[in-house]
Design a protein around this motif. Structure first.
Motif, PDB file in Angstrom:
ATOM      1  N   SER A 192      14.444  -0.814  10.065  1.00  0.00           N
ATOM      2  CA  SER A 192      13.791   0.350  10.665  1.00  0.00           C
ATOM      3  C   SER A 192      13.136   1.155   9.558  1.00  0.00           C
ATOM      4  N   CYS A 193      11.983   1.729   9.880  1.00  0.00           N
ATOM      5  CA  CYS A 193      11.309   2.589   8.918  1.00  0.00           C
ATOM      6  C   CYS A 193      10.439   3.579   9.670  1.00  0.00           C
ATOM      7  N   ASN A 194      10.029   4.612   8.952  1.00  0.00           N
ATOM      8  CA  ASN A 194       9.117   5.575   9.545  1.00  0.00           C
ATOM      9  C   ASN A 194       8.247   6.204   8.484  1.00  0.00           C
ATOM     10  N   SER A 232       5.937  -1.513  16.374  1.00  0.00           N
ATOM     11  CA  SER A 232       5.621  -0.163  15.914  1.00  0.00           C
ATOM     12  C   SER A 232       5.353   0.762  17.096  1.00  0.00           C
ATOM     13  N   GLU A 233       5.601   2.042  16.854  1.00  0.00           N
ATOM     14  CA  GLU A 233       5.366   3.061  17.865  1.00  0.00           C
ATOM     15  C   GLU A 233       4.937   4.343  17.164  1.00  0.00           C
ATOM     16  N   ASN A 234       3.871   4.960  17.669  1.00  0.00           N
ATOM     17  CA  ASN A 234       3.404   6.243  17.144  1.00  0.00           C
ATOM     18  C   ASN A 234       3.980   7.361  17.989  1.00  0.00           C
ATOM     19  N   TYR A 235       4.277   8.469  17.321  1.00  0.00           N
ATOM     20  CA  TYR A 235       4.890   9.600  18.003  1.00  0.00           C
ATOM     21  C   TYR A 235       4.303  10.890  17.438  1.00  0.00           C
ATOM     22  N   GLY A 237       2.630  -4.941   9.371  1.00  0.00           N
ATOM     23  CA  GLY A 237       3.946  -4.739   9.964  1.00  0.00           C
ATOM     24  C   GLY A 237       4.929  -5.833   9.599  1.00  0.00           C
ATOM     25  N   VAL A 238       4.655  -6.576   8.522  1.00  0.00           N
ATOM     26  CA  VAL A 238       5.495  -7.710   8.126  1.00  0.00           C
ATOM     27  C   VAL A 238       6.439  -7.308   6.993  1.00  0.00           C
ATOM     28  N   VAL A 239       7.704  -7.714   7.146  1.00  0.00           N
ATOM     29  CA  VAL A 239       8.726  -7.532   6.124  1.00  0.00           C
ATOM     30  C   VAL A 239       8.967  -8.879   5.458  1.00  0.00           C
ATOM     31  N   TYR A 297       4.316  10.782  13.472  1.00  0.00           N
ATOM     32  CA  TYR A 297       5.155   9.762  12.856  1.00  0.00           C
ATOM     33  C   TYR A 297       4.749   8.393  13.376  1.00  0.00           C
ATOM     34  N   THR A 298       5.008   7.366  12.569  1.00  0.00           N
ATOM     35  CA  THR A 298       4.949   5.986  13.030  1.00  0.00           C
ATOM     36  C   THR A 298       6.293   5.355  12.697  1.00  0.00           C
ATOM     37  N   TYR A 299       6.867   4.655  13.671  1.00  0.00           N
ATOM     38  CA  TYR A 299       8.154   3.979  13.509  1.00  0.00           C
ATOM     39  C   TYR A 299       7.957   2.472  13.636  1.00  0.00           C
ATOM     40  N   TRP A 300       8.627   1.699  12.798  1.00  0.00           N
ATOM     41  CA  TRP A 300       8.658   0.240  12.901  1.00  0.00           C
ATOM     42  C   TRP A 300      10.115  -0.192  12.987  1.00  0.00           C
TER      43      TRP A 300
END
Length: 119
Positions: free
Chosen positions: A27-29, A97-100, A80-82, A109-112
């Motif tokens: 998880s990251c943001n 990913s999701e933008n908020y 979006g690749v780890v 924010y963007t969350y992955w």
């Protein structure tokens, strides 16, 4: 199907020599207002890599994790690749990913996130 004793010993030895990746969670943001990046990667429930409040400029897309001994990884925010490595294992996985935005004028924010390899 029967295995010879040598085959059985080899299979057991292979099990001990190959890193176990039963469940990798990521998880990251990004806080776009402060331009900071946070990430955490766990392997079998133990955190192995992280990034904490790393500042960056808008052109930066690659982030290298700080990991415990024997582990390494990085994240590309465009794809979006780890990329993740542990011992002799090396692999890559995609993220969702999701933008908020916190209200019409609030922080952005963007969350992955990802749960891979047996989660």
């Amino acid at each position: 199907m029967q295995f010879s004793k040598i085959s059985q010993v080899f299979i057991v030895a292979l099990g001990f020599s190959t890193p176990s990746l039963a469940c990798v969670q990521y998880s990251c943001n990004i806080d776009w207002n402060t331009m900071t990046f946070n990430a955490a990667l766990t392997d079998n429930g133990s955190q192995t890599c992280a990034i904490q409040n790393e500042g960056f400029s808008s052109g930066v897309v690659d982030f290298e994790f700080s990991c415990i001994g024997g582990f390494s990884g990085d994240f590309n925010r465009d794809s979006g690749v780890v990329n993740y490595a542990h011992g002799s294992f090396s692999g890559s996985f995609g993220t969702n990913s999701e933008n908020y935005q916190d209200g019409p004028f609030g922080d952005q924010y963007t969350y992955w996130t990802a749960n891979v390899w047996g989660c």
